[in-house]
Design a protein around this motif. Sequence first.
Motif, mmCIF file in Angstrom:
data_model
loop_
_atom_site.group_PDB
_atom_site.id
_atom_site.type_symbol
_atom_site.label_atom_id
_atom_site.label_comp_id
_atom_site.label_asym_id
_atom_site.label_seq_id
_atom_site.Cartn_x
_atom_site.Cartn_y
_atom_site.Cartn_z
ATOM 1 N N LYS A 118 40.507 64.248 71.508
ATOM 2 C CA LYS A 118 39.232 63.669 71.092
ATOM 3 C C LYS A 118 39.398 62.398 70.260
ATOM 4 N N LEU A 119 40.618 62.093 69.855
ATOM 5 C CA LEU A 119 40.880 60.906 69.037
ATOM 6 C C LEU A 119 41.642 59.884 69.864
ATOM 7 N N ALA A 120 41.443 58.612 69.585
ATOM 8 C CA ALA A 120 42.143 57.584 70.354
ATOM 9 C C ALA A 120 42.413 56.350 69.510
ATOM 10 N N LEU A 121 43.681 55.893 69.531
ATOM 11 C CA LEU A 121 44.030 54.624 68.903
ATOM 12 C C LEU A 121 43.616 53.467 69.805
ATOM 13 N N PHE A 122 43.650 53.725 71.118
ATOM 14 C CA PHE A 122 43.323 52.694 72.097
ATOM 15 C C PHE A 122 42.639 53.337 73.294
ATOM 16 N N GLN A 123 41.566 52.695 73.774
ATOM 17 C CA GLN A 123 40.908 53.090 75.006
ATOM 18 C C GLN A 123 40.618 51.836 75.822
ATOM 19 N N HIS A 124 40.993 51.881 77.080
ATOM 20 C CA HIS A 124 40.826 50.702 77.928
ATOM 21 C C HIS A 124 39.363 50.290 78.038
ATOM 22 N N ILE A 125 38.476 51.271 78.030
ATOM 23 C CA ILE A 125 37.046 50.953 78.140
ATOM 24 C C ILE A 125 36.571 50.123 76.947
ATOM 25 N N ASP A 126 37.182 50.325 75.770
ATOM 26 C CA ASP A 126 36.814 49.518 74.598
ATOM 27 C C ASP A 126 37.245 48.069 74.774
ATOM 28 N N MET A 127 38.375 47.876 75.449
ATOM 29 C CA MET A 127 38.815 46.506 75.724
ATOM 30 C C MET A 127 37.842 45.816 76.672
ATOM 31 N N PHE A 197 43.174 46.736 67.539
ATOM 32 C CA PHE A 197 44.051 46.323 68.629
ATOM 33 C C PHE A 197 45.118 45.346 68.158
ATOM 34 N N ASN A 198 44.743 44.472 67.241
ATOM 35 C CA ASN A 198 45.684 43.459 66.751
ATOM 36 C C ASN A 198 46.384 43.861 65.458
ATOM 37 N N GLY A 199 46.140 45.077 64.993
ATOM 38 C CA GLY A 199 46.773 45.569 63.775
ATOM 39 C C GLY A 199 47.903 46.541 64.076
ATOM 40 N N PRO A 200 48.665 46.955 63.056
ATOM 41 C CA PRO A 200 49.797 47.863 63.236
ATOM 42 C C PRO A 200 49.355 49.215 63.796
ATOM 43 N N VAL A 201 50.208 49.801 64.615
ATOM 44 C CA VAL A 201 49.915 51.107 65.216
ATOM 45 C C VAL A 201 49.712 52.160 64.136
ATOM 46 N N SER A 202 50.530 52.117 63.073
ATOM 47 C CA SER A 202 50.424 53.130 62.016
ATOM 48 C C SER A 202 49.057 53.087 61.335
ATOM 49 N N GLN A 203 48.493 51.888 61.168
ATOM 50 C CA GLN A 203 47.176 51.775 60.548
ATOM 51 C C GLN A 203 46.072 52.236 61.496
ATOM 52 N N ALA A 204 46.244 51.975 62.783
ATOM 53 C CA ALA A 204 45.283 52.480 63.771
ATOM 54 C C ALA A 204 45.303 54.006 63.793
ATOM 55 N N TYR A 205 46.495 54.568 63.673
ATOM 56 C CA TYR A 205 46.631 56.033 63.626
ATOM 57 C C TYR A 205 45.927 56.596 62.390
ATOM 58 N N PRO A 249 56.519 60.691 79.068
ATOM 59 C CA PRO A 249 56.895 61.607 77.976
ATOM 60 C C PRO A 249 56.146 61.251 76.696
ATOM 61 N N PRO A 250 56.132 62.161 75.724
ATOM 62 C CA PRO A 250 55.536 61.838 74.418
ATOM 63 C C PRO A 250 56.238 60.625 73.799
ATOM 64 N N ILE A 251 55.526 59.912 72.961
ATOM 65 C CA ILE A 251 56.086 58.746 72.270
ATOM 66 C C ILE A 251 56.438 59.122 70.835
ATOM 67 N N ARG A 252 57.669 58.842 70.449
ATOM 68 C CA ARG A 252 58.063 58.952 69.042
ATOM 69 C C ARG A 252 58.059 57.530 68.491
ATOM 70 N N TYR A 253 57.061 57.254 67.669
ATOM 71 C CA TYR A 253 56.858 55.901 67.151
ATOM 72 C C TYR A 253 57.401 55.846 65.726
ATOM 73 N N ASN A 254 58.618 55.274 65.576
ATOM 74 C CA ASN A 254 59.269 55.163 64.268
ATOM 75 C C ASN A 254 58.816 53.879 63.579
ATOM 76 N N PHE A 255 57.952 54.016 62.603
ATOM 77 C CA PHE A 255 57.399 52.815 61.960
ATOM 78 C C PHE A 255 57.984 52.556 60.585
ATOM 79 N N ARG A 256 58.850 53.427 60.119
ATOM 80 C CA ARG A 256 59.525 53.179 58.833
ATOM 81 C C ARG A 256 61.042 53.138 59.037
#
Length: 256
Positions: A118-127, A197-205, A249-256
Amino acid sequence: VKVTDGRIIPALATTTAMICGLVDVEFMKLVKGLHKTEGALDKFYNANINLATGLQAMNMFRPDAAVKKKTKLAAMPEYTSWQQVVIDKEITVKQLVEKIEQQYACKVHRIIPSGEEKLALFQHIDMQKLDWKIEVSEAGDSVAIEPEAVYAQWPQLRMAAQMLAKASGPSKNHFLNQVNGCAKSLQTVKDGFSARFNGPVSQAYLGVARPADSEPEKQQYFDAVFAKRPYIALQVHVVNAENEEADLPPIRYNFR
């Protein structure tokens, strides 16, 4: 651990301790890198423990092989349940979308926190909404609305747009306010998407996953975990070149 129930103390002292010990042995094999060596599956064990069976209390056997899943993507035809897509530095949501699309020759439709449909950092329809238009003429008697999908988002626009050319006085102002209200809402959607969209992934999360102020305990727990954890687990919904739903596969996003 102090427990008053006499039946729980033996469980803590026997079965649980044995399980923890066996799990730690397998973890040490991972630390030593045995999973990367030839014949790795033969160097790990699974086990069943039942202290009620006496001499047959413990059975050890080779674990099942990792489950393989087809992706429908030429760049990665299949992956196993143990694989991940690893991102090793902080990037923007835009860069993440571009990286996935270029690397796997696919189209990203959604990026979500793992397990949170139910949550989304990005949705193509929003673009796509960046190209939507609700513009009132200078005379205020007509409105340009594109594309047709705008009406699905704000159904009242169709009637309001038709009545602008016919109504006058207070009635016209009513319909004009409706149109301007929808235009303002659309601009808010555009601004919010662009910032994310133009900000860091961690902040979008953080923006989508952090519990609301109305849930202070959940919020406090989330903040404590997020402050110490160096990565975010993400899932991505994609389609291939034939516009078929595909898997990654799942994404492991290492931001630190």
